[in-house]
Design an enzyme around this catalytic site. Structure first.
Site, PDB file in Angstrom:
ATOM      1  N   LYS A  59       0.856  -1.002   0.247  1.00  0.00           N
ATOM      2  CA  LYS A  59      -0.058  -0.036  -0.075  1.00  0.00           C
ATOM      3  C   LYS A  59       0.841   1.300  -0.016  1.00  0.00           C
ATOM      4  O   LYS A  59       0.754   2.220  -0.763  1.00  0.00           O
ATOM      5  CB  LYS A  59      -1.082   0.118   1.168  1.00  0.00           C
ATOM      6  CG  LYS A  59      -2.041  -1.142   1.183  1.00  0.00           C
ATOM      7  CD  LYS A  59      -2.712  -1.241   2.259  1.00  0.00           C
ATOM      8  CE  LYS A  59      -3.819  -2.477   2.413  1.00  0.00           C
ATOM      9  NZ  LYS A  59      -4.593  -2.747   3.324  1.00  0.00           N
ATOM     10  N   GLN A 103      -4.939  -1.674   9.793  1.00  0.00           N
ATOM     11  CA  GLN A 103      -4.742  -2.969   9.198  1.00  0.00           C
ATOM     12  C   GLN A 103      -5.310  -4.022   9.914  1.00  0.00           C
ATOM     13  O   GLN A 103      -5.000  -3.982  11.245  1.00  0.00           O
ATOM     14  CB  GLN A 103      -3.396  -3.054   8.802  1.00  0.00           C
ATOM     15  CG  GLN A 103      -2.910  -4.516   8.076  1.00  0.00           C
ATOM     16  CD  GLN A 103      -3.501  -4.388   6.582  1.00  0.00           C
ATOM     17  OE1 GLN A 103      -3.779  -3.257   6.100  1.00  0.00           O
ATOM     18  NE2 GLN A 103      -3.792  -5.482   6.119  1.00  0.00           N
ATOM     19  N   ASP A 126     -10.716   2.774   3.979  1.00  0.00           N
ATOM     20  CA  ASP A 126     -11.325   1.247   3.757  1.00  0.00           C
ATOM     21  C   ASP A 126     -12.855   1.139   3.496  1.00  0.00           C
ATOM     22  O   ASP A 126     -13.128   0.078   3.007  1.00  0.00           O
ATOM     23  CB  ASP A 126     -10.911   0.400   5.159  1.00  0.00           C
ATOM     24  CG  ASP A 126      -9.496  -0.146   5.131  1.00  0.00           C
ATOM     25  OD1 ASP A 126      -9.185  -0.733   4.095  1.00  0.00           O
ATOM     26  OD2 ASP A 126      -9.344  -0.354   6.236  1.00  0.00           O
TER      27      ASP A 126
HETATM   28  N1  GUN Z   1      -6.730  -6.878   6.153  1.00  0.00           N
HETATM   29  C1  GUN Z   1      -6.740  -7.568   4.901  1.00  0.00           C
HETATM   30  N2  GUN Z   1      -7.468  -6.933   3.975  1.00  0.00           N
HETATM   31  C2  GUN Z   1      -7.504  -5.599   4.465  1.00  0.00           C
HETATM   32  C3  GUN Z   1      -8.044  -4.350   4.130  1.00  0.00           C
HETATM   33  O1  GUN Z   1      -8.716  -4.304   3.039  1.00  0.00           O
HETATM   34  N3  GUN Z   1      -8.061  -3.309   4.767  1.00  0.00           N
HETATM   35  C4  GUN Z   1      -7.615  -3.238   6.094  1.00  0.00           C
HETATM   36  N4  GUN Z   1      -7.684  -2.387   6.944  1.00  0.00           N
HETATM   37  N5  GUN Z   1      -6.986  -4.492   6.561  1.00  0.00           N
HETATM   38  C5  GUN Z   1      -6.996  -5.623   5.755  1.00  0.00           C
END
Ligand code: GUN
Length: 293
Positions: A59, A103, A126
């Site tokens: 990311k 996350q 998100d």
């Molecule tokens: N863990 C796995 N996929 C995601 C996501 O799309 N966002 C977040 N915050 N955590 C994750």
């Protein structure tokens, strides 16, 4: 000698599609920066889950490519939930922050839902806050949409196939993927006829064989067997599962690879939904920033 004809599915290339989306976002990020400052995403990671660290790094790399400022906060798994609550509280108040992502998964002892609910919905890149999820139910789909479900829809639309009226099966009902994907598939404009299946569903094989579109989001390697896939179905494989094959570590999806001999379109793993999810996160960050700057 007999000639065998293999007709294999076309690939929905998430890396290529994501790169096109990122190119457009790069221009938008530049325009925002000219108005005042670069868009700013803050990523919070708690603990040392190896996969989460890889996702967060990816990311941040995407932010660098596009011209989004990214800041990362690493909290130890031994930290107190109140440390995370205080951090999110400060990030909500910080005028220089456009997007906040905590996350998942969080270590034991942390209440993920209540952390999600305390993020300012306007900074919730998100798209997991109940306000943003709830807007989907009201038919408002121009806000901050959850990233993987929007990636699923974008990938389906990229095929150019008519989706209206098609039978779509979502396998898995998670708050992050399955449930919001089902809502987006049923929206006006996409117009699929949606079934959600889960661990209590009976005869998953039959449900799959009845479906024109399968969105597999269970996180179990090869759970959907290739001969469960209807001829010419579209298969979107959200699973990213690490398995050992002949002593080597590999990533595989939730759907057996041989499904591509029956489907009309498939997403690869890796290189499918994963990179597109990141592109959608970048899009949300630009959207959140452009509303503020
Ligand atoms: N863990 C796995 N996929 C995601 C996501 O799309 N966002 C977040 N915050 N955590 C994750």
């Amino acid at each position: 000698m007999p000639v065998r004809h293999y007709v294999t599915a076309r690939i929905i290339d998430g890396r290529a599609l994501g790169a096109i989306i990122e190119k457009g976002l790069t221009n938008e990020a530049e325009a925002i920066e000219k108005r005042g400052r670069a868009p700013h995403l803050v990523v919070v990671i708690v603990g040392d889950d190896a996969a989460s660290h890889v996702y967060v790094r990816n990311k941040q790399r995407a932010c660098e490519r596009i011209g989004i400022k990214s800041t990362r906060h690493d909290l130890p798994s031994t930290s107190n939930p109140s440390d995370l609550i205080d951090l999110v509280d400060n990030l909500n108040k910080d005028e220089g922050v456009d997007g906040i992502l905590v996350q998942s998964p969080l270590p034991d002892g942390f209440d993920e839902i209540s952390i999600t609910e305390m993020i300012d919905p306007e900074k919730d890149v998100d798209g997991f806050h109940p306000v943003n999820l709830g807007r989907i139910v009201t038919g408002k789909v121009d806000g901050l949409l959850p990233c993987t479900p929007s990636a699923v829809i974008r990938m389906l639309e990229s095929t150019g196939e008519r989706l209206a009226g098609k039978k779509a099966l979502v396998v898995g009902r998670s708050r992050i993927v399955g449930m919001p994907s089902a809502l987006l598939l049923a929206q006006k404009g996409v117009d699929a006829t949606v079934t959600i299946s889960h661990s209590q569903s009976q005869d998953l094989r039959r449900l799959c064989l009845d479906s024109d579109i399968i969105v597999a989001a269970v996180g179990r390697p090869g759970m959907i067997k290739s001969d469960w896939v209807k001829k010419d179905a579209i298969v979107i494989d959200v699973g990213i599962n690490r398995v050992e094959v002949d002593g080597a570590s590999r990533l595989v999806g939730d759907v057996e690879k041989e499904a591509s001999e029956r489907a009309s379109w498939v997403t690869p793993v890796p290189g499918g939904v994963g990179p597109m999810t990141i592109a959608m996160l970048m899009r949300n960050t630009i959207k959140a920033a452009s509303d503020r700057i």
